[in-house]
Write a protein that holds these residues in place. Structure first.
Motif, PDB file in Angstrom:
ATOM      1  N   LYS A 195     -13.900  36.002  17.019  1.00  0.00           N
ATOM      2  CA  LYS A 195     -14.318  36.223  18.399  1.00  0.00           C
ATOM      3  C   LYS A 195     -14.377  37.718  18.709  1.00  0.00           C
ATOM      4  O   LYS A 195     -15.294  38.188  19.375  1.00  0.00           O
ATOM      5  CB  LYS A 195     -13.364  35.523  19.361  1.00  0.00           C
ATOM      6  N   GLN A 196     -13.384  38.468  18.228  1.00  0.00           N
ATOM      7  CA  GLN A 196     -13.365  39.913  18.460  1.00  0.00           C
ATOM      8  C   GLN A 196     -14.541  40.589  17.767  1.00  0.00           C
ATOM      9  O   GLN A 196     -15.178  41.478  18.340  1.00  0.00           O
ATOM     10  CB  GLN A 196     -12.051  40.516  17.958  1.00  0.00           C
ATOM     11  N   LYS A 202     -21.836  42.158  20.004  1.00  0.00           N
ATOM     12  CA  LYS A 202     -22.622  42.030  21.230  1.00  0.00           C
ATOM     13  C   LYS A 202     -22.599  43.336  22.022  1.00  0.00           C
ATOM     14  O   LYS A 202     -23.636  43.768  22.531  1.00  0.00           O
ATOM     15  CB  LYS A 202     -22.088  40.883  22.090  1.00  0.00           C
ATOM     16  N   GLU A 203     -21.431  43.955  22.119  1.00  0.00           N
ATOM     17  CA  GLU A 203     -21.330  45.230  22.834  1.00  0.00           C
ATOM     18  C   GLU A 203     -22.210  46.278  22.162  1.00  0.00           C
ATOM     19  O   GLU A 203     -22.871  47.060  22.840  1.00  0.00           O
ATOM     20  CB  GLU A 203     -19.875  45.705  22.863  1.00  0.00           C
ATOM     21  N   GLU A 250     -17.443  39.217  16.988  1.00  0.00           N
ATOM     22  CA  GLU A 250     -18.660  38.835  17.703  1.00  0.00           C
ATOM     23  C   GLU A 250     -18.797  39.617  19.006  1.00  0.00           C
ATOM     24  O   GLU A 250     -19.885  40.070  19.365  1.00  0.00           O
ATOM     25  CB  GLU A 250     -18.674  37.326  17.978  1.00  0.00           C
ATOM     26  N   GLN A 251     -17.679  39.805  19.702  1.00  0.00           N
ATOM     27  CA  GLN A 251     -17.702  40.565  20.954  1.00  0.00           C
ATOM     28  C   GLN A 251     -18.115  42.007  20.703  1.00  0.00           C
ATOM     29  O   GLN A 251     -18.949  42.560  21.425  1.00  0.00           O
ATOM     30  CB  GLN A 251     -16.326  40.519  21.635  1.00  0.00           C
ATOM     31  N   ARG A 252     -17.571  42.631  19.651  1.00  0.00           N
ATOM     32  CA  ARG A 252     -17.934  44.009  19.332  1.00  0.00           C
ATOM     33  C   ARG A 252     -19.402  44.102  18.932  1.00  0.00           C
ATOM     34  O   ARG A 252     -20.083  45.059  19.281  1.00  0.00           O
ATOM     35  CB  ARG A 252     -17.036  44.545  18.219  1.00  0.00           C
TER      36      ARG A 252
END
Length: 130
Positions: free
Chosen positions: A83-84, A90-91, A86-88
């Motif tokens: 999840k981390q 996307k950012e 994927e979040q990075r």
């Protein structure tokens, strides 16, 4: 503060419980050795996994993950890591402009020797800004 081995032990125990197994060394030893084709693990060895003293090598983690029906990376690193990442990602994708994306794609298409030169130039600029 927890360390990597302790966190692995907690994930292993939780995965065993979720799969319907008692997180006890005797259960782990029996179930693991039924599925692993290498040298069998001892009761003492699997107890060390459950106590967070040692983490098993990747081949054994793969067997544990298959048995417990969870992804190996989740057993090794936890469910939060993907999840981390994927979040990075996307950012990163949101923060770069079309022009920057075009430059990155051009860079990726360069031959290795030219990539090395461009990298050195960029790093030189970065060092000069400190």
């Amino acid at each position: 503060m927890k360390n990597v081995k302790t966190e692995f032990a907690e994930r292993l125990q939780m995965a065993m419980l979720a799969a319907g197994y008692d997180p006890k060394p005797a259960v782990l030893e029996r179930e693991f050795n039924q599925r692993y084709y290498g040298k069998p693990m001892t009761l003492h060895g699997v107890r060390r996994w459950l106590l967070g003293q040692v983490t098993p090598p990747n081949d054994k983690i793969a067997v544990l993950a298959e048995w417990l029906k969870i992804p190996p990376h989740e057993l090794s690193f936890g469910a939060e890591l993907p999840k981390q990442i994927e979040q990075r990602r996307k950012e990163w994708e949101v923060s770069i402009s079309y022009q920057e994306r075009e430059v990155f794609e051009a860079f990726l298409n360069l031959p290795a020797e030219q990539k090395k030169i461009v990298r050195e130039v960029i790093l030189a600029f970065k060092r000069s800004l400190r």
